[in-house]
Design a protein around this motif. Structure first.
Motif, PDB file in Angstrom:
ATOM      1  N   LEU A   1      18.099 -22.210   3.201  1.00  0.00           N
ATOM      2  CA  LEU A   1      18.729 -21.502   2.091  1.00  0.00           C
ATOM      3  C   LEU A   1      18.318 -20.039   2.078  1.00  0.00           C
ATOM      4  N   GLN A   2      17.046 -19.776   2.300  1.00  0.00           N
ATOM      5  CA  GLN A   2      16.563 -18.394   2.306  1.00  0.00           C
ATOM      6  C   GLN A   2      17.246 -17.583   3.398  1.00  0.00           C
ATOM      7  N   LEU A   3      17.379 -18.159   4.575  1.00  0.00           N
ATOM      8  CA  LEU A   3      18.009 -17.450   5.688  1.00  0.00           C
ATOM      9  C   LEU A   3      19.499 -17.233   5.445  1.00  0.00           C
ATOM     10  N   VAL A   4      20.167 -18.229   4.860  1.00  0.00           N
ATOM     11  CA  VAL A   4      21.579 -18.068   4.517  1.00  0.00           C
ATOM     12  C   VAL A   4      21.759 -16.906   3.546  1.00  0.00           C
ATOM     13  N   LEU A   5      20.874 -16.813   2.562  1.00  0.00           N
ATOM     14  CA  LEU A   5      20.946 -15.718   1.590  1.00  0.00           C
ATOM     15  C   LEU A   5      20.704 -14.369   2.262  1.00  0.00           C
ATOM     16  N   VAL A   6      19.745 -14.315   3.172  1.00  0.00           N
ATOM     17  CA  VAL A   6      19.454 -13.063   3.877  1.00  0.00           C
ATOM     18  C   VAL A   6      20.691 -12.584   4.628  1.00  0.00           C
ATOM     19  N   TYR A   7      21.269 -13.474   5.422  1.00  0.00           N
ATOM     20  CA  TYR A   7      22.464 -13.114   6.193  1.00  0.00           C
ATOM     21  C   TYR A   7      23.645 -12.792   5.279  1.00  0.00           C
ATOM     22  N   LEU A   8      23.846 -13.623   4.269  1.00  0.00           N
ATOM     23  CA  LEU A   8      25.008 -13.446   3.392  1.00  0.00           C
ATOM     24  C   LEU A   8      24.954 -12.103   2.663  1.00  0.00           C
ATOM     25  N   PHE A   9      23.803 -11.768   2.091  1.00  0.00           N
ATOM     26  CA  PHE A   9      23.697 -10.493   1.379  1.00  0.00           C
ATOM     27  C   PHE A   9      23.783  -9.317   2.348  1.00  0.00           C
ATOM     28  N   ALA A  10      23.273  -9.502   3.570  1.00  0.00           N
ATOM     29  CA  ALA A  10      23.412  -8.442   4.573  1.00  0.00           C
ATOM     30  C   ALA A  10      24.887  -8.214   4.891  1.00  0.00           C
ATOM     31  N   GLY A  11      25.669  -9.305   4.901  1.00  0.00           N
ATOM     32  CA  GLY A  11      27.109  -9.193   5.159  1.00  0.00           C
ATOM     33  C   GLY A  11      27.859  -8.589   3.995  1.00  0.00           C
ATOM     34  N   VAL A  12      27.556  -9.050   2.797  1.00  0.00           N
ATOM     35  CA  VAL A  12      28.229  -8.530   1.597  1.00  0.00           C
ATOM     36  C   VAL A  12      27.971  -7.031   1.449  1.00  0.00           C
ATOM     37  N   SER A  13      26.764  -6.601   1.760  1.00  0.00           N
ATOM     38  CA  SER A  13      26.426  -5.174   1.622  1.00  0.00           C
ATOM     39  C   SER A  13      27.207  -4.301   2.598  1.00  0.00           C
ATOM     40  N   LYS A  14      27.752  -4.910   3.653  1.00  0.00           N
ATOM     41  CA  LYS A  14      28.543  -4.155   4.632  1.00  0.00           C
ATOM     42  C   LYS A  14      30.009  -4.014   4.223  1.00  0.00           C
TER      43      LYS A  14
ATOM     44  N   ILE B   1       0.826  -1.207   0.000  1.00  0.00           N
ATOM     45  CA  ILE B   1       0.000   0.000   0.000  1.00  0.00           C
ATOM     46  C   ILE B   1       0.859   1.255   0.000  1.00  0.00           C
ATOM     47  N   ASP B   2       1.920   1.252   0.819  1.00  0.00           N
ATOM     48  CA  ASP B   2       2.717   2.474   0.959  1.00  0.00           C
ATOM     49  C   ASP B   2       4.172   2.109   1.243  1.00  0.00           C
ATOM     50  N   LYS B   3       5.061   2.525   0.356  1.00  0.00           N
ATOM     51  CA  LYS B   3       6.478   2.177   0.496  1.00  0.00           C
ATOM     52  C   LYS B   3       7.170   2.943   1.623  1.00  0.00           C
ATOM     53  N   THR B   4       6.483   3.954   2.212  1.00  0.00           N
ATOM     54  CA  THR B   4       7.094   4.652   3.338  1.00  0.00           C
ATOM     55  C   THR B   4       7.284   3.726   4.530  1.00  0.00           C
ATOM     56  N   THR B   5       6.497   2.663   4.599  1.00  0.00           N
ATOM     57  CA  THR B   5       6.595   1.719   5.719  1.00  0.00           C
ATOM     58  C   THR B   5       7.495   0.532   5.400  1.00  0.00           C
ATOM     59  N   TYR B   6       8.172   0.559   4.240  1.00  0.00           N
ATOM     60  CA  TYR B   6       8.993  -0.591   3.839  1.00  0.00           C
ATOM     61  C   TYR B   6      10.071  -0.880   4.882  1.00  0.00           C
ATOM     62  N   LEU B   7      10.165  -2.142   5.253  1.00  0.00           N
ATOM     63  CA  LEU B   7      11.241  -2.635   6.117  1.00  0.00           C
ATOM     64  C   LEU B   7      11.679  -3.991   5.587  1.00  0.00           C
ATOM     65  N   ASN B   8      12.950  -4.310   5.804  1.00  0.00           N
ATOM     66  CA  ASN B   8      13.461  -5.591   5.337  1.00  0.00           C
ATOM     67  C   ASN B   8      12.690  -6.759   5.945  1.00  0.00           C
ATOM     68  N   HIS B   9      12.298  -6.623   7.213  1.00  0.00           N
ATOM     69  CA  HIS B   9      11.634  -7.786   7.813  1.00  0.00           C
ATOM     70  C   HIS B   9      10.198  -7.938   7.317  1.00  0.00           C
ATOM     71  N   TYR B  10       9.569  -6.862   6.822  1.00  0.00           N
ATOM     72  CA  TYR B  10       8.271  -7.035   6.178  1.00  0.00           C
ATOM     73  C   TYR B  10       8.435  -7.847   4.890  1.00  0.00           C
ATOM     74  N   TYR B  11       9.472  -7.522   4.156  1.00  0.00           N
ATOM     75  CA  TYR B  11       9.779  -8.279   2.940  1.00  0.00           C
ATOM     76  C   TYR B  11      10.079  -9.734   3.278  1.00  0.00           C
ATOM     77  N   LEU B  12      10.835  -9.960   4.358  1.00  0.00           N
ATOM     78  CA  LEU B  12      11.161 -11.335   4.777  1.00  0.00           C
ATOM     79  C   LEU B  12       9.894 -12.104   5.134  1.00  0.00           C
ATOM     80  N   ILE B  13       8.950 -11.446   5.789  1.00  0.00           N
ATOM     81  CA  ILE B  13       7.697 -12.111   6.152  1.00  0.00           C
ATOM     82  C   ILE B  13       6.940 -12.546   4.907  1.00  0.00           C
TER      83      ILE B  13
END
Length: 456
Positions: A163-176, A110-122
């Protein structure tokens, strides 16, 4: 080599595994979703985010997603509450998880102002849960129809979540792995001193070396924690780190339910023996011994319905998950400045960005120019989010153009004067003030009217 790959694939995808981890994941996910929805309602965010605003910033291609009005939005959240309970206990599971996924994702869009990574994860997790038989063990569905009970599923039904969780953590690490995070310790050197009031460690977090320690530990944690959880020898201490890390982030940064969601869903990495113990414990606590007892004379294996379809869906899903975080490479400029390719890529807590945007609407026929009072159109939260995100600045410009057209002004000229600061860099001009944003279109292409970030 081919035999090795075949063996690994068979082990990951086709091998029979006990269903207990899937049942525990269902309970953990459904339970934490119930708490999350209750929290959202209790804080009054349904009204604040979806009822009070006059306008909403939709995602590109989803302009048709609109709030349903006050009654409709509360009905939608009531459905989320009910379906989260049904998922937890495994009652009419397939319908419940599908409805939860659709309702939650609709709200998210509905509104991207409320976008959060964990909403996407859900949304991602609930989508994956549609395809697995998480109700075939220790569930209300099994209590209703004992014939549904199975003891084993193919390994993919459990491993896709790992696999999904590994990707979440891995990309979070690579982005740092960038200058701001590792060399400048940004934005932690800005955020941590705000926690100086905390007991015991409040005085410590004001030191610069603490910001560097947190930055480097955070990067290493994200890069390696998924693999440590996969390894049986390191799994227990790794999960201990998961708990400590996420509780600390929850304590310091007040980032909502994300830390608790990660603590709950990473339980899926543990062995089937651990999950069987968890379920036996729950049986005793709630006196549920009759729901799929531990001892059975037979151990039926779940027969996957439409296996080829599911295989194709999962392959496409993970291809998207792997490619999406790299789409920022298609755009020029500094990612955190332009934010082109930033969302949906598991970039967590990487920037401190603030700004102010002034809008002007000019009548091309009379030359009259009006300065806009943003608060007449947007809530305070929407305005703060819009001021630093180019696609939302463009959307607001189009909203203004449409509103002034209704006042009788043909082809109004909308310009913006926006000043933004990124990770303590100092405020600088963000948008080309000469561009008529009313004539610009939102696409997946680069927005040339974003001024380049000058490192100096």
């Amino acid at each position: 080599m081919l035999n090795f790959i075949k063996e690994k694939f068979t082990s990951f995808y086709k091998a029979n595994k006990h269903i207990a981890p899937l049942a525990v994941l269902r309970i953990a996910f459904g339970g934490i979703m119930f708490v999350s929805v209750v929290r959202f309602l209790a804080k009054g965010w349904v009204a604040a985010f979806y009822i009070k605003p006059k306008f909403h910033f939709t995602f590109y291609g989803f302009d048709w997603v609109k709030p349903f009005g006050a009654t409709g939005m509360y009905v939608l959240f009531a459905l989320l509450l009910i379906t989260s309970i049904m998922v937890t206990i495994g009652l009419f599971y397939r319908a419940a998880i599908t409805a939860f996924f659709l309702c939650f994702t609709y709200v998210e869009l509905i509104d991207k102002t409320t976008y959060l990574n964990h909403y996407y994860l859900i949304s991602v997790f609930s989508f994956l849960m549609i395809w697995v038989p998480a109700n075939r063990y220790f569930s209300a569905d099994v209590w209703r129809k004992p014939g549904l009970a199975v003891t084993y599923v193919q390994a993919w039904a459990i491993n896709i979540f790992k696999l999904q969780l590994v990707l979440v953590y891995l990309f979070a690490g690579v982005s740092k792995l960038n200058y701001d995070w590792l060399i400048a310790a940004m934005p932690l050197r800005i955020w941590l001193p705000a926690s100086s009031h905390l007991p015991l460690i409040g005085g410590l977090v004001t030191h610069l070396w603490v910001a560097y320690a947190f930055s480097w530990f955070g990067a290493l944690f994200d890069l390696f924690i998924g693999f440590l959880l996969l390894n049986a020898k390191t799994r227990k201490p790794a999960y201990g780190l998961v708990i400590i890390f996420h509780l600390f982030t929850a304590w310091f940064f007040k980032i909502g339910m994300f830390p608790y969601i990660m603590i709950m869903v990473t339980i899926v990495f543990f062995s089937e023996k651990t999950h069987i113990k968890i379920i036996d414990f729950l049986r005793k606590i709630f006196s549920l011994a009759n729901i799929h007892p531990s001892k059975k004379t037979t151990d039926p294996v779940y027969k996957t319905i439409a296996p080829k379809l599911i295989f194709v869906v999962l392959i496409l899903h993970f291809i998207i998950q792997i490619l999406l975080p790299f789409r920022y490479l298609l755009y020029p400029g500094k990612l955190y400045w332009t934010e082109e390719g930033y969302r949906f890529s598991w970039r967590v807590m990487l920037m401190e960005k603030g700004g102010t945007a002034f809008f002007y609407v000019k009548d091309p026929q009379t030359g009259k120019k009006d300065e806009i009072i943003n608060s007449q159109y947007l809530t305070a939260f929407q305005e703060s989010q819009m001021s630093t995100q180019p696609d939302m600045i463009l959307q607001f410009a189009h909203i203004l153009a449409h509103e002034f057209q209704k006042k009788g002004i043909k082809n109004p000229i909308v310009t913006a004067q926006s000043y933004v600061t990124l990770n303590g860099s100092g405020s600088r001009l963000y948008i080309d003030t000469s561009v008529n944003l009313a004539n610009e279109h939102d696409t997946f292409g680069h927005k040339k009217w974003i001024l380049p970030f000058n490192e100096n």
